[in-house]
Motif scaffolding. Structure first.
Motif, PDB file in Angstrom:
ATOM      1  N   TRP A 207      43.519  41.632  41.924  1.00 24.06           N
ATOM      2  CA  TRP A 207      43.924  42.910  42.472  1.00 24.06           C
ATOM      3  C   TRP A 207      45.252  42.723  43.188  1.00 24.06           C
ATOM      4  CZ3 TRP A 207      39.212  40.670  42.679  1.00 24.06           C
ATOM      5  CH2 TRP A 207      38.113  41.361  42.164  1.00 24.06           C
ATOM      6  N   GLY A 212      46.924  48.946  48.270  1.00 27.39           N
ATOM      7  CA  GLY A 212      45.482  48.892  48.442  1.00 27.39           C
ATOM      8  C   GLY A 212      44.728  48.597  47.171  1.00 27.39           C
ATOM      9  N   PHE A 214      42.800  46.186  46.078  1.00 26.06           N
ATOM     10  CA  PHE A 214      41.399  45.764  46.130  1.00 26.06           C
ATOM     11  C   PHE A 214      40.498  46.865  46.680  1.00 26.06           C
ATOM     12  CE2 PHE A 214      37.811  43.487  48.195  1.00 26.06           C
ATOM     13  CZ  PHE A 214      37.255  42.956  47.052  1.00 26.06           C
ATOM     14  N   ILE A 215      40.917  47.497  47.747  1.00 30.13           N
ATOM     15  CA  ILE A 215      40.120  48.563  48.357  1.00 30.13           C
ATOM     16  C   ILE A 215      39.885  49.695  47.358  1.00 30.13           C
ATOM     17  CG2 ILE A 215      40.115  50.335  50.163  1.00 30.13           C
ATOM     18  CD1 ILE A 215      41.680  48.364  51.921  1.00 30.13           C
ATOM     19  N   ARG A 216      40.883  49.974  46.546  1.00 25.76           N
ATOM     20  CA  ARG A 216      40.772  51.056  45.557  1.00 25.76           C
ATOM     21  C   ARG A 216      40.225  50.557  44.225  1.00 25.76           C
ATOM     22  NH1 ARG A 216      46.699  53.543  45.566  1.00 25.76           N
ATOM     23  NH2 ARG A 216      45.684  55.189  44.311  1.00 25.76           N
ATOM     24  N   ASN A 217      39.957  49.264  44.164  1.00 29.57           N
ATOM     25  CA  ASN A 217      39.451  48.613  42.949  1.00 29.57           C
ATOM     26  C   ASN A 217      40.365  48.858  41.749  1.00 29.57           C
ATOM     27  OD1 ASN A 217      37.613  46.854  41.713  1.00 29.57           O
ATOM     28  ND2 ASN A 217      36.402  48.549  40.889  1.00 29.57           N
ATOM     29  N   LYS A 246      37.605  39.580  49.842  1.00 24.75           N
ATOM     30  CA  LYS A 246      37.362  40.457  50.986  1.00 24.75           C
ATOM     31  C   LYS A 246      37.803  39.827  52.309  1.00 24.75           C
ATOM     32  CE  LYS A 246      33.222  42.358  48.742  1.00 24.75           C
ATOM     33  NZ  LYS A 246      31.739  42.505  48.838  1.00 24.75           N
TER      34      LYS A 246
END
Length: 260
Positions: A207, A212, A214-217, A246
């Motif tokens: 990611w 963002g 990772f947060i938004r995948n 994470k």
């Protein structure tokens, strides 16, 4: 046997993250990419204290690969040249290839060039590198043993390996030419073991730090395990562990683990 692949994006920056992960997971083999450190500066002792034998091929600030193994490896080889000769000498200036034999299996750890942008010099370098990879694996196949190939391939082989397929044909890591080059290598007799157990979309191993990711995948699956037929049949499972992504100041990649 459990084999994990992980682009750590600097082993010195992620040292404690990797130590903690190994203490939790106890894999037999850990293949690292983007170690970004010269061999004499590699932080060996913390991993040797965990019982691992270290095999490393690094350079300052860029690239670098390593294999950690609980048991000693045989016939360790760094770069393409020891296997296919001087034709690959210029390519071996970048430390991207290391392999060794464990319990009769040739384990190959790769960090495939990113390619930067379509049509660039780095893109052409990536395609030439993949062509050499095919020659390298063909030569290894003459050993008449099973081969496990893993690493950061910097290629999403299918549209479902990306959070969105929009404009994928114009994007580095998913252009048709890159996919064709990798598929040509795999046609030598290698199969994507992750897809044996996880055929659906939505699985990612990288990611972007930006926007963002990772947060938004908004991820990509570009870290792979490829196996020759007998090992593929013997594979028990293959999975992605998103937990290290994470953590505070993680690598932008996360481990992918294979068990056979």
């Amino acid at each position: 046997m459990r084999v994990a692949t992980w682009n750590v994006n600097s082993i010195r920056s992620r040292q404690q993250i990797v130590i903690d992960w190994l203490q939790q997971h106890q894999v037999d083999v850990l293949c690292l990419q983007e170690t970004k450190v010269q061999d004499h500066q590699f932080p060996r002792s913390p991993f040797e204290d965990l019982g691992y034998k270290l095999y490393i091929s690094g350079q300052k600030s860029y690239n670098g690969v390593a294999i950690f193994s609980l048991k000693p490896l045989e016939k360790v080889s760094c770069g393409f040249s020891p296997i296919i000769g001087d034709i690959a000498a210029d390519f071996d200036e970048q430390k991207r290839v290391i392999s060794g034999i464990l319990d009769g299996v040739r384990i190959v750890n790769l960090y495939v060039p990113n390619g930067s942008s379509l049509g660039s010099d780095k893109y052409e370098y990536k395609l030439s590198w993949l062509e050499l990879l095919g020659q390298y694996l063909q030569k290894l196949q003459t050993e008449k043993r099973e081969i496990s190939v893993c690493g950061d391939f910097n290629i999403a082989l299918e549209d479902k390996d990306i959070y969105t397929a929009k404009n994928r044909e114009k994007h580095i890591m998913s252009s048709p030419v890159e996919r064709e080059a990798l598929n040509k290598v795999l046609a030598l007799g290698f199969q994507d073991v992750f897809r044996k157990f996880n055929p659906e979309e939505g699985h990612f191993s990288w990611w972007d730090y930006r926007a963002g990711g990772f947060i938004r995948n908004r991820g990509w699956r570009i870290d792979h395990h490829y196996l020759t037929d007998k090992l593929y049949q013997q594979a028990i499972k293959c999975w992605i562990d998103p937990e290290p992504r994470k953590l505070e100041k993680p690598s932008d990649h996360t481990p992918v683990i294979l068990e056979f």
